[in-house]
Design an enzyme around this catalytic site. Structure first.
Site, short mmCIF file in Angstrom:
data_model
loop_
_atom_site.label_atom_id
_atom_site.label_comp_id
_atom_site.label_asym_id
_atom_site.label_seq_id
_atom_site.Cartn_x
_atom_site.Cartn_y
_atom_site.Cartn_z
N LEU A 33 3.47 38.06 26.60
CA LEU A 33 2.94 39.37 26.20
C LEU A 33 1.56 39.27 25.55
CD1 LEU A 33 6.25 40.87 24.74
CD2 LEU A 33 5.30 41.16 27.04
N HIS A 37 0.35 44.77 26.87
CA HIS A 37 1.78 45.11 26.76
C HIS A 37 2.06 45.80 25.42
CE1 HIS A 37 2.01 41.33 29.37
NE2 HIS A 37 2.60 42.22 30.14
P1 AMP Z 1 3.58 42.38 33.68
O1 AMP Z 1 4.17 41.63 32.53
O2 AMP Z 1 2.30 41.84 34.19
O3 AMP Z 1 4.59 42.66 34.76
O4 AMP Z 1 3.21 43.81 33.09
C1 AMP Z 1 4.18 44.61 32.46
C2 AMP Z 1 3.59 45.96 32.21
O5 AMP Z 1 2.45 45.83 31.39
C3 AMP Z 1 3.14 46.66 33.50
O6 AMP Z 1 3.44 48.03 33.40
C4 AMP Z 1 1.66 46.41 33.48
O7 AMP Z 1 0.93 47.39 34.17
C5 AMP Z 1 1.36 46.46 31.99
N1 AMP Z 1 0.11 45.78 31.71
C6 AMP Z 1 -0.22 44.50 32.00
N2 AMP Z 1 -1.49 44.24 31.62
C7 AMP Z 1 -1.98 45.40 31.10
C8 AMP Z 1 -3.25 45.78 30.54
N3 AMP Z 1 -4.28 44.93 30.48
N4 AMP Z 1 -3.39 47.05 30.11
C9 AMP Z 1 -2.35 47.92 30.20
N5 AMP Z 1 -1.15 47.62 30.70
C10 AMP Z 1 -0.96 46.37 31.14
#
Ligand code: AMP
Length: 277
Positions: A33, A37
């Site tokens: 995270l 996140h």
């Molecule tokens: P992930 O752990 O990459 O699957 O991401 C989990 C959630 O966090 C997803 O809804 C992503 O779109 C969101 N997320 C990841 N990176 C970012 C970021 N830089 N800004 C906003 N949301 C993010």
């Protein structure tokens, strides 16, 4: 904060909350995270009684040659960040699929282009895991980041089409100080690669700024490409912000989206372009 490590326990806890009339908010993640996140957790925290974060690296959404085995993990760090963000339950299962699991969810159309064209089966894996997680957590509302813009639209569509009892909200894309979109995969970048990754937000920001006067999509994408210094551009496209169809002229809310490689690391990014809804 409780740490929940089996699907059955998650369902039992969420069921007890709902029986007491508690509203449940949900942030699905694959862990490692970062501030992106955490921003999703902060956005949802004031809106719900109970906040659940899941950390699960979902094998279904990785292709055969993708980075499932080396995807970064940090369970202790993740738990610490969730605790600080006021999370009530951190759902961290080793696996979430029952024996003989044989269902998959396909959202057609929206998944044909952009990342869907380069990652066959990816969005099916994402939609399937989200459907199962929504079932286990029984969330009233879930937040997904605009970082993964196509994913957000796909999950919105799935929820609408299947009438799932969860409201989806989009969370703002969070960037690092140098403009690079925060991503667990940024950890793979060397310093030199990181410097070149900066050209991605630069190109997208230039497109967004130019779109105030220039409405021609071909001209805008050519401008963006001229600013990129990456090893491979998978796509740099401007599409309808809602249905993700390619457009020729910016005459509605639109989104410029990029995917490509810097070294061996695949990065994605996007910005709002033109008239906003
Ligand atoms: P992930 O752990 O990459 O699957 O991401 C989990 C959630 O966090 C997803 O809804 C992503 O779109 C969101 N997320 C990841 N990176 C970012 C970021 N830089 N800004 C906003 N949301 C993010």
């Amino acid at each position: 904060m409780i740490i929940v490590d089996t699907p059955d326990a998650m369902r039992t806890i969420a069921g007890a909350w709902r029986a007491r009339g508690r509203s449940v908010g949900f942030v699905p993640t694959m862990g490692f995270l970062h501030r992106g996140h955490v921003a999703l957790m902060h956005a949802l925290r004031p809106q719900v009684d109970e906040l659940v974060v899941s950390v699960y690296v979902n094998p279904l959404q990785f292709g055969a040659n993708e980075d499932l085995a080396r995807y970064p993990r940090d369970p202790e760090g993740d738990a610490e960040k969730c605790r600080h963000a006021g999370v009530d339950a951190l759902f961290m299962p080793a696996d979430i699929y029952p024996d003989g699991f044989s269902t998959s969810v396909s959202v057609h159309g929206l998944t044909a282009g952009l990342c869907g064209a380069f990652r066959p089966g990816h969005f099916e894996g994402v939609a399937t895991v989200c459907a199962r997680l929504f079932g286990l957590v029984g969330a009233d509302v879930a937040i997904l980041g605009e970082k993964d813009y196509q994913q957000l639209q796909v999950i919105r569509r799935m929820v609408r089409d299947l009438a799932l009892p969860v409201r989806i909200i989009g969370g703002e894309l969070i960037r690092d100080d140098d403009g690079v979109a925060l991503s667990s995969r940024n950890k793979y970048l060397s310093d030199a690669e990181r410097a070149r990754a900066r050209t991605i937000p630069k190109a997208l920001t230039a497109i967004a700024a130019a779109s105030v006067g220039e409405r021609d999509v071909a001209a805008l994408t050519a401008l963006g490409r001229s600013l990129l210094d990456v090893d491979q551009v998978q796509y740099l496209e401007i599409v309808d912000a809602d249905d993700l169809r390619p457009i020729d002229v910016i005459d509605r809310p639109a989104r410029a989206l990029f995917a490509g490689y810097v070294g061996r690391t695949r990065l994605i990014d996007n910005v709002a372009v033109g008239v906003q809804a």
